[in-house]
Design a protein around this motif. Structure first.
Motif, PDB file in Angstrom:
ATOM      1  N   ASN A 115       0.813  -1.216   0.000  1.00  0.00           N
ATOM      2  CA  ASN A 115       0.000   0.000   0.000  1.00  0.00           C
ATOM      3  C   ASN A 115       0.845   1.265   0.000  1.00  0.00           C
ATOM      4  N   MET A 116       2.093   1.166   0.457  1.00  0.00           N
ATOM      5  CA  MET A 116       3.009   2.290   0.267  1.00  0.00           C
ATOM      6  C   MET A 116       3.575   2.267  -1.145  1.00  0.00           C
ATOM      7  N   SER A 167       6.844  11.666 -14.289  1.00  0.00           N
ATOM      8  CA  SER A 167       7.568  10.959 -13.232  1.00  0.00           C
ATOM      9  C   SER A 167       6.661  10.428 -12.131  1.00  0.00           C
ATOM     10  N   VAL A 168       5.515  11.069 -11.913  1.00  0.00           N
ATOM     11  CA  VAL A 168       4.703  10.735 -10.749  1.00  0.00           C
ATOM     12  C   VAL A 168       3.787   9.536 -10.975  1.00  0.00           C
ATOM     13  N   ALA A 169       3.493   9.203 -12.212  1.00  0.00           N
ATOM     14  CA  ALA A 169       2.497   8.165 -12.502  1.00  0.00           C
ATOM     15  C   ALA A 169       2.856   6.830 -11.871  1.00  0.00           C
ATOM     16  N   ASP A 170       4.145   6.480 -11.864  1.00  0.00           N
ATOM     17  CA  ASP A 170       4.584   5.203 -11.309  1.00  0.00           C
ATOM     18  C   ASP A 170       5.242   5.356  -9.944  1.00  0.00           C
ATOM     19  N   PHE A 171       4.960   6.457  -9.277  1.00  0.00           N
ATOM     20  CA  PHE A 171       5.517   6.692  -7.944  1.00  0.00           C
ATOM     21  C   PHE A 171       4.465   6.373  -6.880  1.00  0.00           C
ATOM     22  N   SER A 172       4.938   6.130  -5.662  1.00  0.00           N
ATOM     23  CA  SER A 172       4.044   5.842  -4.540  1.00  0.00           C
ATOM     24  C   SER A 172       2.979   6.921  -4.387  1.00  0.00           C
ATOM     25  N   ALA A 173       1.714   6.516  -4.450  1.00  0.00           N
ATOM     26  CA  ALA A 173       0.611   7.470  -4.339  1.00  0.00           C
ATOM     27  C   ALA A 173       0.537   8.077  -2.945  1.00  0.00           C
ATOM     28  N   VAL A 174       0.670   7.234  -1.912  1.00  0.00           N
ATOM     29  CA  VAL A 174       0.609   7.736  -0.539  1.00  0.00           C
ATOM     30  C   VAL A 174       1.719   8.754  -0.302  1.00  0.00           C
ATOM     31  N   ALA A 175       2.934   8.430  -0.724  1.00  0.00           N
ATOM     32  CA  ALA A 175       4.054   9.349  -0.534  1.00  0.00           C
ATOM     33  C   ALA A 175       3.803  10.657  -1.276  1.00  0.00           C
ATOM     34  N   TYR A 176       3.299  10.561  -2.502  1.00  0.00           N
ATOM     35  CA  TYR A 176       3.055  11.777  -3.286  1.00  0.00           C
ATOM     36  C   TYR A 176       2.016  12.668  -2.617  1.00  0.00           C
ATOM     37  N   PHE A 177       0.880  12.099  -2.200  1.00  0.00           N
ATOM     38  CA  PHE A 177      -0.166  12.931  -1.592  1.00  0.00           C
ATOM     39  C   PHE A 177       0.298  13.518  -0.266  1.00  0.00           C
ATOM     40  N   PHE A 178       1.112  12.769   0.468  1.00  0.00           N
ATOM     41  CA  PHE A 178       1.718  13.288   1.697  1.00  0.00           C
ATOM     42  C   PHE A 178       2.627  14.472   1.371  1.00  0.00           C
ATOM     43  N   GLY A 179       3.529  14.286   0.421  1.00  0.00           N
ATOM     44  CA  GLY A 179       4.470  15.351   0.067  1.00  0.00           C
ATOM     45  C   GLY A 179       3.795  16.565  -0.522  1.00  0.00           C
ATOM     46  N   ARG A 180       2.748  16.338  -1.314  1.00  0.00           N
ATOM     47  CA  ARG A 180       2.033  17.463  -1.914  1.00  0.00           C
ATOM     48  C   ARG A 180       1.411  18.356  -0.849  1.00  0.00           C
ATOM     49  N   LYS A 181       0.789  17.751   0.154  1.00  0.00           N
ATOM     50  CA  LYS A 181       0.181  18.525   1.233  1.00  0.00           C
ATOM     51  C   LYS A 181       1.240  19.311   2.006  1.00  0.00           C
TER      52      LYS A 181
END
Length: 643
Positions: A115-116, A167-181
């Motif tokens: 899930n990560m 670059s983001v399409a195949d990156f961890s979704a949870v990490a991305y949404f965390f970093g975006r916030k």
């Protein structure tokens, strides 16, 4: 091991290779252009070179010089910097390395299991999220997977990328949404290091300094372990050659119309739970379907759901497409002529490299769409194994086979790189041992902190709701694992994202990763950045008894307790007497307390809330909209514990 006839040539090759490698200055792979370096902490730059080689490092207008030690290692440390950029890093030995487009900001380790690891392109509203994901202040790094019995000096691979739609399409979704916030709220550069591996337990992410002290591992013979690893490597080499020379491909099984060598199987179903058993390798699947003349005149799409790990798909002997990703849904557009009137056959070659394998989506994800007509493909298929690990004497040799393997290969090489903190999404692989997890999890957090040398903030995701909801109150290993995660909040500078309201009964990988990342970010903003906000839903604190009622008090109530129900009814509570038999209970909010009772139960002893694998009706929140964490007031032995 080398054959004798190869030894002379291999020695020459190794000598040349070593001369090349050690004659040049090198840096670990966590250094690259586009990287983020942790602000407000010493900036470590390290690497390797020839023994006694002089190394000069130029950064932010300063030059630091050093000399490689006897083992070739070197390191310098620049003074801390505030957030900003863009900067360049130059390292000079006999050669010169230059990295550009570097930012100073906050670096977060993002780790755990699938899930990560789950990528953005497979989440809710993926197309819109990817299209809008242009954030030049966010940088992404994915650590390449690797295992090791001893700590490695460097990770296997990876490179920093600027966060954009590519670059983001195949990156961890949870990490991305965390970093975006975080980036939105703080306006500082954010570096996200995704080092995760699906299906892994917590033991493999802990160092041997901790795991080696456990009674089960105190007498481990590493020489024997490594010898066994060599034997396994030989078997795996033969296994690998069978992949390359797949007899199914050579024999053109994709063009097979007969069923003489094929056996029936129900799909979709992960193949470890089928007749195929606990195997890795290559298995071919086949399905026939009848189409009318009208069907074949329409544009057609073949949907197969997610397949673990790689598929090569054929229709009527023609290659249609292939995808190499265990968590991507397969959708293949069919060209005119790919299907015909009458009998058609779909053949799928599935390669599984480790862990679960096969077509594992939902039944409704298997279909052929011809115009407006959807033809279901779930149910009976045929299968034919081509390469199975059991045929080569290969047992489980992945990251869960022995502790510390992922720490050694995917965490330890990073510890010289200063970070702001870590986020963690893991636990599904340990639900059968929740009591043990309550000990291991805080040990892991402290273990990582000891390795980095400081008490960095650490935040995690509590397990989502999953599987069928309970008709009656029941025992639950998932609830006990959530409780173990709750207990870990006693460790300083930690926080938890509760997500029992975003899970999916039939999918262990909920697609709503937006709320997961958002709630993790709230915990970080509160604890790591001292922002004055409500970051958690209600957390159970104490209970008291008043006749036939139990009164509960909570912390983290925010602006007040809330029943998320249009009629204001609280749900998800159960109550028991001395016989430890639980019944669904009535409950109501009374100011900052909750009163729980059941008519006819005159001497209640314990209350549980959201206690189940999938507490889908649990609806206690605070006014800020954050769900209460599941809890129980009793300490009666559960199904993962012993008396």
């Amino acid at each position: 091991m080398f054959q004798p006839r190869q030894s002379f040539f291999m020695l020459i090759f190794l000598f040349m290779a070593c001369s090349t490698v050690f004659g040049k200055v090198t840096l670990p792979k966590i250094f690259s252009g586009n990287m983020v370096i942790q602000r407000d902490q010493p900036i470590n730059v390290w690497g390797w070179a020839e023994k006694n080689e002089k190394v000069a490092v130029l950064f932010n207008g300063k030059t630091l010089k050093t000399k490689a030690a006897n083992d070739g290692s070197w390191m310098v440390a620049f003074p801390p910097l505030a957030s900003g950029g863009l900067l360049s890093l130059t390292v000079k030995g006999v050669n010169e390395i230059v990295f550009d487009n570097i930012l100073i900001g906050d670096v977060w380790i993002c780790s755990g299991q699938s899930n990560m690891e789950w990528i953005l392109s497979n989440t809710k509203n993926a197309k819109q999220e990817i299209a809008s994901a242009n954030h030049p202040q966010i940088r992404l790094f994915t650590v390449e997977k690797q295992t090791a019995f001893k700590p490695l000096k460097d990770i296997k691979g990876g490179a920093w990328k600027v966060c954009d739609s590519l670059s983001v399409a195949d990156f961890s979704a949870v990490a991305y949404f965390f970093g975006r916030k975080l980036n939105d709220e703080l306006n500082v550069p954010i570096g996200l290091i995704n080092t995760s591996w699906g299906g892994t337990n917590i033991q493999t992410w802990m160092s041997w300094d901790v795991m080696g002290k456990k009674p089960a591992y105190q007498n481990i013979d590493f020489a024997k372990l490594e010898k066994n690893a060599v034997e396994i490597e030989k078997k795996q080499e033969a296994f690998k050659n069978a992949f390359i020379n797949d007899k199914g491909t050579i024999g053109k099984w994709f063009a097979s119309t007969g069923n003489a060598d094929w056996k029936p199987i129900i799909q979709p179903k992960i193949w470890e739970s089928t007749e195929i058993g606990n195997n890795d390798g290559i298995v071919w699947f086949k399905k026939t379907l009848e189409l009318t003349g009208d069907d074949i005149k329409q544009p057609a799409v073949l949907s197969l759901g997610p397949i673990d790990d790689v598929d090569s798909t054929y229709i009527n002997g023609k290659f249609i497409g292939t995808t190499n990703s265990y968590n991507k849904e397969r959708l293949y557009n069919l060209a005119p002529g790919d299907v015909k009137e009458g009998e058609n056959y779909i053949v799928i070659k599935v390669i599984d490299y480790g862990g679960g394998g096969g077509l594992y989506g939902k039944p409704e994800q298997l279909y052929l769409q011809a115009g407006s007509k959807k033809i279901s493909l779930d149910g009976e298929w045929s299968y034919r194994p081509s390469v199975l690990s059991a045929d080569y004497g290969i047992q489980e040799s992945g990251p869960n086979a022995f502790p510390s393997q992922l720490f050694n290969a995917m965490i330890s090489p990073l510890v010289k790189n200063n970070i702001k903190g870590a986020i963690w999404y893991q636990g599904e692989a340990n639900t059968s041992e929740a009591g043990r997890y309550a000990v291991l999890f805080p040990e892991m957090i402290n273990d990582w902190r000891n390795k980095w040398g400081y008490e960095f903030p650490f935040f995690w995701v509590q397990l989502a709701n999953f599987m069928a909801p309970d008709f009656l109150p029941n025992q639950s290993d998932w609830a006990e694992l959530r409780e173990a995660q709750n207990k870990t909040l006693s460790v300083p500078k930690t926080g938890q994202a509760v997500i029992i309201d975003v899970g999916e009964a039939e999918d262990i990988h909920p697609k709503n990763k937006q709320d997961v990342g958002y709630r993790l970010a709230l915990a970080a903003l509160k604890t790591a950045y001292d922002k004055p906000l409500v970051y958690s839903g209600p957390v159970y604190k104490t209970m008291s008894k008043d006749a036939n009622k139990i009164i509960l008090q909570f912390s983290e109530t925010g602006s007040g307790l809330l029943a998320k129900d249009k009629y204001g009814y609280l749900k998800g509570f159960s109550i028991a007497g001395n016989d430890k038999k639980f019944y669904w209970a009535q409950a109501k909010i009374d100011g900052d307390k909750i009163i729980v009772w059941k008519d006819g139960l005159n001497n209640p002893e314990a209350v549980r809330y959201a206690w189940g694998n999938n507490p889908d009706d649990a609806n206690l929140y605070n006014v800020e909209g954050l769900p209460a964490s599941p809890f129980r007031t009793d300490d009666w032995p559960g199904i993962t514990q012993k008396d």
